[in-house]
Write an enzyme that holds these catalytic residues in place. Structure first.
Site, PDB file in Angstrom:
ATOM      1  N   SER A 110       0.784  -1.273   0.093  1.00  0.00           N
ATOM      2  CA  SER A 110      -0.035   0.042   0.008  1.00  0.00           C
ATOM      3  C   SER A 110       0.902   1.325  -0.005  1.00  0.00           C
ATOM      4  O   SER A 110       1.721   1.189   0.588  1.00  0.00           O
ATOM      5  CB  SER A 110      -0.971   0.287   1.188  1.00  0.00           C
ATOM      6  OG  SER A 110      -1.715   1.293   1.601  1.00  0.00           O
ATOM      7  N   TYR A 139      -1.120   0.494  10.454  1.00  0.00           N
ATOM      8  CA  TYR A 139      -1.504  -0.275   9.128  1.00  0.00           C
ATOM      9  C   TYR A 139      -0.062  -0.035   8.094  1.00  0.00           C
ATOM     10  O   TYR A 139       0.390  -1.048   7.848  1.00  0.00           O
ATOM     11  CB  TYR A 139      -2.872   0.172   8.690  1.00  0.00           C
ATOM     12  CG  TYR A 139      -3.216  -0.359   7.308  1.00  0.00           C
ATOM     13  CD1 TYR A 139      -2.806   0.739   5.988  1.00  0.00           C
ATOM     14  CD2 TYR A 139      -3.172  -1.536   6.926  1.00  0.00           C
ATOM     15  CE1 TYR A 139      -3.257   0.334   4.878  1.00  0.00           C
ATOM     16  CE2 TYR A 139      -3.378  -2.046   5.595  1.00  0.00           C
ATOM     17  CZ  TYR A 139      -3.303  -1.019   4.549  1.00  0.00           C
ATOM     18  OH  TYR A 139      -3.452  -1.327   3.194  1.00  0.00           O
ATOM     19  N   LYS A 189       2.447  -2.910   6.603  1.00  0.00           N
ATOM     20  CA  LYS A 189       2.891  -3.157   5.172  1.00  0.00           C
ATOM     21  C   LYS A 189       4.321  -2.884   4.985  1.00  0.00           C
ATOM     22  O   LYS A 189       5.041  -3.765   4.204  1.00  0.00           O
ATOM     23  CB  LYS A 189       2.007  -2.106   4.361  1.00  0.00           C
ATOM     24  CG  LYS A 189       0.638  -2.468   4.188  1.00  0.00           C
ATOM     25  CD  LYS A 189       0.270  -3.590   3.731  1.00  0.00           C
ATOM     26  CE  LYS A 189      -1.220  -3.909   3.531  1.00  0.00           C
ATOM     27  NZ  LYS A 189      -1.495  -5.313   2.891  1.00  0.00           N
TER      28      LYS A 189
HETATM   29  C1  WQD Z   1      -9.380   9.595   1.000  1.00  0.00           C
HETATM   30  C2  WQD Z   1      -9.438  11.191   1.051  1.00  0.00           C
HETATM   31  C3  WQD Z   1      -9.675  12.108   3.271  1.00  0.00           C
HETATM   32  C4  WQD Z   1     -13.472  10.093   4.245  1.00  0.00           C
HETATM   33  C5  WQD Z   1      -6.586   4.797   2.941  1.00  0.00           C
HETATM   34  C6  WQD Z   1      -5.718   3.771   3.353  1.00  0.00           C
HETATM   35  C7  WQD Z   1      -4.764   3.362   2.275  1.00  0.00           C
HETATM   36  C8  WQD Z   1      -5.814   2.662   1.311  1.00  0.00           C
HETATM   37  C9  WQD Z   1      -6.805   3.399   0.642  1.00  0.00           C
HETATM   38  C10 WQD Z   1      -5.787   0.320   1.683  1.00  0.00           C
HETATM   39  C11 WQD Z   1      -8.604  12.015   1.908  1.00  0.00           C
HETATM   40  C12 WQD Z   1     -11.000  12.431   2.510  1.00  0.00           C
HETATM   41  C13 WQD Z   1     -12.275  10.521   3.670  1.00  0.00           C
HETATM   42  C14 WQD Z   1     -14.243  11.035   4.813  1.00  0.00           C
HETATM   43  C15 WQD Z   1     -13.070  12.732   3.687  1.00  0.00           C
HETATM   44  N1  WQD Z   1      -6.439   1.352   1.865  1.00  0.00           N
HETATM   45  N2  WQD Z   1     -12.216  11.893   3.223  1.00  0.00           N
HETATM   46  N3  WQD Z   1     -14.328  12.320   4.576  1.00  0.00           N
HETATM   47  O1  WQD Z   1      -6.826   7.557   3.746  1.00  0.00           O
HETATM   48  O2  WQD Z   1      -6.194   8.100   1.285  1.00  0.00           O
HETATM   49  O3  WQD Z   1      -6.076   5.852   2.357  1.00  0.00           O
HETATM   50  O4  WQD Z   1      -7.563   4.064   2.166  1.00  0.00           O
HETATM   51  O5  WQD Z   1      -4.673   0.095   1.013  1.00  0.00           O
HETATM   52  O6  WQD Z   1      -3.839   2.466   2.721  1.00  0.00           O
HETATM   53  O7  WQD Z   1      -4.706   4.732   4.110  1.00  0.00           O
HETATM   54  O8  WQD Z   1      -8.314   6.988   1.722  1.00  0.00           O
HETATM   55  O9  WQD Z   1     -10.795   7.264   1.345  1.00  0.00           O
HETATM   56  O10 WQD Z   1      -9.833   7.437   3.896  1.00  0.00           O
HETATM   57  O11 WQD Z   1      -9.519   9.250   2.064  1.00  0.00           O
HETATM   58  O12 WQD Z   1     -12.947  13.833   3.576  1.00  0.00           O
HETATM   59  O13 WQD Z   1     -15.321  10.685   5.281  1.00  0.00           O
HETATM   60  O14 WQD Z   1     -10.851  11.524   1.237  1.00  0.00           O
HETATM   61  O15 WQD Z   1      -9.232  13.250   4.111  1.00  0.00           O
HETATM   62  O16 WQD Z   1      -8.192  13.113   1.501  1.00  0.00           O
HETATM   63  P1  WQD Z   1      -6.905   7.345   2.344  1.00  0.00           P
HETATM   64  P2  WQD Z   1      -9.666   7.592   2.561  1.00  0.00           P
END
Ligand code: WQD
Length: 355
Positions: A141, A165, A169
């Site tokens: 990841s 997490y 990885k």
């Molecule tokens: C994306 C964007 C948030 C939720 C994670 C894991 C990564 C991978 C993908 C497995 C960010 C914003 C989010 C919400 C928001 N998983 N957001 N409101 O954190 O980039 O990555 O998922 O491998 O390992 O770390 O993904 O979808 O949580 O966030 O504004 O309710 O959406 O701030 O900018 P992230 P995410």
């Protein structure tokens, strides 16, 4: 054609990769403990692949009539569940998806994450060695990059995980590097996903988070369905074009095809340790994604701006050049297709794979 073991193959990325592998002609043995999935996903994968006769001849054991897909309930941490799969010596390679993947949850439950993600991989590699199988594609990841100093992020960027997490990885990647150096026959690919989203265009398989999702795409889908009143946007003061977080969203079918390409490279080339980013190389903000999903679904997505989420970064975008150069793979599907396909899945399956 290869005989492949897919750990965690009933999950979101695993199930889509199983479909891509079946369409390439491979035979699959899937091991999954159903912690975040169930057999229904594989039944539908077999259906989409045109295979017939899905049945459950024994407790915790399913297969198609031609046995091109065999599913066993089991835990990747248990040698008693793993060793019998390698006993026949017929497994040509392993794609290892089994693991826990929620950042916030990993902060609350580090022991569970280290046990499943790290000890599970140790057990798997031990069983592979005992079964003389030394070809593995690992589900890594981009989270292990932490707060990247610059974007786009290349594979040479520093590994600086900022949550348990990501630490697991990074630990597994180091374990794989050590194993690669221990015997000349190891063929290993470490695939660093950016943000996997969307669903198969049929609407038959997709992301089915258990409980309340933490990642944005299922949340947006649930707002569009009216299951949630609004999307909470974590911060509008980031140094980005519109102040909201920017990510590299990759269609899950592009990601699935990337696994097939990496497996093909490992089977065709001399033993090696391959590390690749799998992303589009394009960044989209939260509001870009909200607007694209609203266009695809025909529904407005109410948002509420709130404070930044701890552990978040402003931007995470892949440099996808190495995957293009090494295996001729790059993403082919657009943000609009991601939202179209994700909405088709959500609409057809308002309660996921549930009854
Ligand atoms: C994306 C964007 C948030 C939720 C994670 C894991 C990564 C991978 C993908 C497995 C960010 C914003 C989010 C919400 C928001 N998983 N957001 N409101 O954190 O980039 O990555 O998922 O491998 O390992 O770390 O993904 O979808 O949580 O966030 O504004 O309710 O959406 O701030 O900018 P992230 P995410």
């Amino acid at each position: 054609m290869a005989n492949l073991l897919i750990t965690g193959g009933a999950g979101f990325i695993g199930s889509h990769t199983c479909l891509a592998l079946l369409q390439e002609g491979h035979h699959l043995v899937v091991l999954d403990n159903f912690a975040n999935s169930g057999p229904e996903a594989l039944r539908r994968v077999a259906e989409l692949a045109g295979l017939e006769g899905w049945n459950e001849p024994g407790d915790g054991f399913w297969s198609t009539a031609d046995q091109r897909v065999i599913l066993r309930r089991g835990d990747v941490r248990l040698r008693r569940d793993l060793d019998p799969l390698f006993a026949s010596g017929s497994i040509d390679g392993v794609l290892h998806f089994a693991g826990l993947k929620a950042v916030a949850e990993s902060i609350q439950q580090p022991l569970q994450y280290w046990d499943v993600n790290v000890n599970g991989t140790v057990s798997l590699l031990q069983a592979m060695e005992a079964g003389n199988c030394r070809t593995v594609v690992f589900s890594s990841s981009a989270t292990l990059y932490g707060h990247a100093e610059r974007v786009p992020i290349a594979e040479e960027a520093p590994i600086r995980p900022i949550n348990p997490y990501g630490q697991t990885k990074a630990a597994v990647e180091q374990l794989l590097a050590d194993v690669a150096g221990s015997h000349p026959d190891w063929r290993i690919a470490r695939l660093r996903y950016f943000n996997p989203v969307g669903a198969h265009p049929s609407g038959r398989i997709g992301e089915d988070p258990q409980g309340t999702p933490s990642n944005i795409f299922p949340l947006i889908s649930q707002v569009a369905m009216g299951h949630r009143p609004e999307l909470e946007v974590f911060g509008s003061d980031w140094p980005t074009s519109d102040g909201t977080g920017v990510r590299d969203y990759i269609h899950v079918m592009d990601l699935a095809e990337g696994h097939g390409a990496a497996l093909g490279l490992l089977l065709a080339e001399p033993p090696q340790l391959l590390t690749l980013n799998l992303g589009s190389g394009q960044g989209h903000s939260v509001l870009d994604l909200v607007n694209a999903f609203s266009t695809a679904s025909g529904w407005s997505i109410p948002v509420r701006i709130s404070a930044r989420r701890p552990g978040d970064s402003a931007m995470s975008i892949a440099d996808p050049g190495a995957a293009q150069r090494r295996m001729g793979w790059r993403t082919r599907r657009s943000l609009a297709e991601i939202c179209r396909d994700g909405w088709a899945w959500q609409q057809a399956n308002p309660r996921g794979y549930g009854a």
